[in-house]
Design an enzyme around this catalytic site. Structure first.
Site, short mmCIF file in Angstrom:
data_model
loop_
_atom_site.label_atom_id
_atom_site.label_comp_id
_atom_site.label_asym_id
_atom_site.label_seq_id
_atom_site.Cartn_x
_atom_site.Cartn_y
_atom_site.Cartn_z
N HIS A 7 0.82 -1.21 0.00
CA HIS A 7 0.00 0.00 0.00
C HIS A 7 0.86 1.27 0.00
O HIS A 7 1.64 1.48 0.92
CB HIS A 7 -0.88 -0.03 1.26
CG HIS A 7 -1.84 1.09 1.41
ND1 HIS A 7 -1.82 1.94 2.49
CD2 HIS A 7 -2.87 1.50 0.61
CE1 HIS A 7 -2.79 2.82 2.37
NE2 HIS A 7 -3.44 2.58 1.24
N GLU A 35 0.16 -0.79 -4.64
CA GLU A 35 -0.96 0.14 -4.79
C GLU A 35 -0.39 1.54 -4.64
O GLU A 35 0.48 1.79 -3.78
CB GLU A 35 -2.00 -0.10 -3.68
CG GLU A 35 -3.27 0.72 -3.81
CD GLU A 35 -3.26 2.07 -3.08
OE1 GLU A 35 -4.25 2.80 -3.18
OE2 GLU A 35 -2.26 2.41 -2.41
N ASP A 37 -1.38 6.07 -5.50
CA ASP A 37 -2.45 7.05 -5.73
C ASP A 37 -1.98 8.12 -6.71
O ASP A 37 -0.83 8.59 -6.60
CB ASP A 37 -2.83 7.73 -4.41
CG ASP A 37 -3.05 6.74 -3.29
OD1 ASP A 37 -4.12 6.11 -3.27
OD2 ASP A 37 -2.13 6.56 -2.47
N HIS A 50 -0.94 10.78 -2.40
CA HIS A 50 -2.23 10.41 -1.82
C HIS A 50 -3.14 11.61 -1.58
O HIS A 50 -4.31 11.61 -1.95
CB HIS A 50 -2.01 9.67 -0.50
CG HIS A 50 -3.31 9.28 0.15
ND1 HIS A 50 -3.98 10.10 1.04
CD2 HIS A 50 -4.08 8.17 0.03
CE1 HIS A 50 -5.08 9.51 1.43
NE2 HIS A 50 -5.18 8.33 0.84
N GLU A 110 -4.63 3.83 -8.05
CA GLU A 110 -5.87 4.43 -7.53
C GLU A 110 -5.97 5.87 -8.03
O GLU A 110 -5.13 6.71 -7.70
CB GLU A 110 -5.89 4.41 -6.00
CG GLU A 110 -7.20 5.00 -5.51
CD GLU A 110 -7.31 5.20 -4.02
OE1 GLU A 110 -6.50 4.63 -3.25
OE2 GLU A 110 -8.22 5.95 -3.62
O1 G3P Z 1 -6.66 1.43 -2.61
C1 G3P Z 1 -6.82 1.13 -1.28
C2 G3P Z 1 -6.60 2.30 -0.38
O2 G3P Z 1 -5.43 2.94 -0.78
C3 G3P Z 1 -7.74 3.27 -0.37
O3 G3P Z 1 -7.61 4.28 0.58
O4 G3P Z 1 -7.00 6.50 1.39
O5 G3P Z 1 -5.30 4.69 1.42
O6 G3P Z 1 -6.01 5.71 -0.74
P1 G3P Z 1 -6.42 5.33 0.66
MG MG Z 2 -4.90 4.47 -2.16
#
Ligand code: G3P
Ligand code: MG
Length: 242
Positions: A7, A35, A37, A50, A110
């Protein structure tokens, strides 16, 4: 077999969403993927971060979208993290793809389009994925399901995850109606009895964010979760027995 996605990179130990955190996934973990963002700069470049605001993770302030890439590249990332790391800057999607193609890691991108929709971000992203020939390695997710619909229109075969943080009824029917490959939910919903089975019945997988302790990881596996999106892919590998 349950898969592991790191993450925001290996963010348990390294500054989130930096090239360092991504490279450490490949060097130090047995994760299957990453993952991350994305957002759009004032001059339309896709960058990896993020928050919409610069304040938490950089030495800048204000909205990311009100800065050009040149301005953003002057900032340091990870100033909030304890430890000594080489200076990191906000990575561009291009920088990331240059590195990704040297690995076999899957990437769940994401699209952070829930606060600002960043018009055109889907077209830009798909064009860049095609330019780099990364169609097999890149998956997509968003809390904004209109973004997912746009991705599916641009690339019908794209593997898309519907992000959710709610107790949705008939989740399998809904996800199937959107052509989703996965539902990516906060852990509590993944643990709800019947959710994983309902999705699997539709040929859809379940991804959980963000289990960071071993007990929760094991519960999620037992509940039928297919992918753990965690800050600690090292712990997840131990739980899974890799
Ligand atoms: O994609 C899973 C997770 O990353 C979603 O929440 O706020 O960590 O981007 P966040
Ligand atoms: Mg995320």
């Amino acid at each position: 077999m349950t898969m592991i996605f790191a993450h925001r990179g290996f963010s348990g130990y390294y500054p989130e969403n930096t090239m360092l955190a991504f490279q450490k996934v490949a060097e130090e973990t047995k994760a299957d993927g990453i993952e991350l963002d994305i957002q759009l700069t004032k001059d339309g470049e896709i960058v990896i971060m993020h928050d919409e605001m610069l304040d938490r993770t950089t030495n800048g302030s204000g909205l990311l979208k009100e800065h050009t890439l040149e301005e953003l590249k002057m900032l340091s990332v990870g100033v909030n993290i304890k430890g000594f790391f080489p200076r990191q800057t906000i990575p561009t999607m291009r920088e990331y793809f240059e590195w990704l193609k040297t690995t076999k890691l899957i990437t769940n991108i994401e699209l952070k389009t829930s606060i600002f929709e960043y018009e055109g971000i889907e077209e830009k992203l798909i064009a860049m994925v095609k330019e780099y020939g990364l169609e097999e390695q890149v998956w997509y997710s968003s809390f904004n399901h209109y973004t997912i619909a746009r991705i599916k229109k641009l690339m019908p075969e794209a593997k898309c995850g519907l992000l959710m943080d709610t107790w949705l009824v008939n989740v399998g029917d809904y996800a199937a109606s959107q052509g989703a490959a996965s539902v990516n939910s906060r852990s509590y919903f993944c643990l709800k009895e019947g959710v994983a089975a309902d999705l699997h019945k539709h040929g859809i997988i379940l991804q959980a964010w963000t289990p960071n302790d071993e007990e929760l990881m094991q519960q999620l596996i037992d509940a039928g979760t297919d992918i753990l999106i965690t800050n600690f892919p090292d712990k997840a590998a131990k739980v899974i027995g890799r």
